[in-house]
Design a protein around this motif. Structure first.
Motif, PDB file in Angstrom:
ATOM      1  N   VAL A 126       3.899   0.901  -0.482  1.00 41.10           N
ATOM      2  CA  VAL A 126       3.120   2.135  -0.617  1.00 41.10           C
ATOM      3  C   VAL A 126       1.944   1.872  -1.550  1.00 41.10           C
ATOM      4  CG1 VAL A 126       3.187   4.564  -1.287  1.00 41.10           C
ATOM      5  CG2 VAL A 126       5.227   3.493  -0.281  1.00 41.10           C
ATOM      6  N   THR A 127       0.736   2.094  -1.030  1.00 41.81           N
ATOM      7  CA  THR A 127      -0.479   1.829  -1.797  1.00 41.81           C
ATOM      8  C   THR A 127      -1.261   3.113  -2.014  1.00 41.81           C
ATOM      9  OG1 THR A 127      -0.630  -0.369  -0.793  1.00 41.81           O
ATOM     10  CG2 THR A 127      -2.617   0.486  -1.863  1.00 41.81           C
ATOM     11  N   PRO A 128      -1.326   3.621  -3.264  1.00 41.61           N
ATOM     12  CA  PRO A 128      -2.217   4.736  -3.553  1.00 41.61           C
ATOM     13  C   PRO A 128      -3.650   4.213  -3.370  1.00 41.61           C
ATOM     14  CG  PRO A 128      -0.597   4.466  -5.297  1.00 41.61           C
ATOM     15  CD  PRO A 128      -0.531   3.249  -4.435  1.00 41.61           C
ATOM     16  N   ALA A 129      -4.429   4.878  -2.534  1.00 43.29           N
ATOM     17  CA  ALA A 129      -5.714   4.309  -2.102  1.00 43.29           C
ATOM     18  C   ALA A 129      -6.904   5.156  -2.515  1.00 43.29           C
ATOM     19  CB  ALA A 129      -5.687   4.098  -0.596  1.00 43.29           C
ATOM     20  N   GLU A 130      -6.925   5.577  -3.773  1.00 44.65           N
ATOM     21  CA  GLU A 130      -8.087   6.337  -4.218  1.00 44.65           C
ATOM     22  C   GLU A 130      -9.317   5.444  -4.281  1.00 44.65           C
ATOM     23  OE1 GLU A 130      -9.479   9.762  -7.264  1.00 44.65           O
ATOM     24  OE2 GLU A 130      -7.506   8.910  -7.474  1.00 44.65           O
ATOM     25  N   GLU A 131      -9.142   4.258  -4.784  1.00 44.61           N
ATOM     26  CA  GLU A 131     -10.223   3.272  -4.802  1.00 44.61           C
ATOM     27  C   GLU A 131      -9.740   2.070  -4.016  1.00 44.61           C
ATOM     28  OE1 GLU A 131     -11.818   2.461  -8.649  1.00 44.61           O
ATOM     29  OE2 GLU A 131     -11.684   4.565  -9.229  1.00 44.61           O
ATOM     30  N   PHE A 132      -9.981   2.089  -2.721  1.00 43.55           N
ATOM     31  CA  PHE A 132      -9.468   1.074  -1.821  1.00 43.55           C
ATOM     32  C   PHE A 132     -10.522  -0.013  -1.643  1.00 43.55           C
ATOM     33  CE2 PHE A 132      -8.631  -0.570   2.454  1.00 43.55           C
ATOM     34  CZ  PHE A 132      -7.303  -0.917   2.312  1.00 43.55           C
TER      35      PHE A 132
END
Length: 102
Positions: free
Chosen positions: A41-47
């Protein structure tokens, strides 16, 4: 105004915990495990970079950012099954896009 990045991290973790997964912090992303399935699971606010490993991967992003993230993932064409969960400003979420590995 959006919540700070930590809020998206916490939301990513709580979504999978609420679904019955055991969630482990792996330094910037989480490993969510339940029965035979392990989901990165990758939080992607700054992807910035598309991860290159994992059989199952889920990106958690703000709902407004889902189209851009989807385009970037499709262009990168990673060799794993992925999904994007879009989170709105109220904290509600939905699976916005899924791609099955070919």
């Amino acid at each position: 105004m959006r919540a700070v990045t930590k809020h998206l991290d916490e939301k990513a973790r709580s979504i999978f915990a609420d679904l019955g997964y055991t969630v482990t912090d792996r330094g910037g992303e989480y490993l969510a495990e339940r029965k035979w399935r392990a989901v990165h699971v990758t939080p992607a606010e700054e992807f910035d970079d598309t991860p290159d490993s994992g059989e199952y991967r889920c990106f958690v992003a703000w709902a407004d950012d889902v189209p851009e993230l989807e385009g970037r993932l499709e262009a990168a064409d990673p060799d794993y099954e992925w999904a994007i969960i879009g989170v709105d400003d109220d904290g509600d979420y939905e699976v916005a896009r899924r791609r099955h590995a070919v």
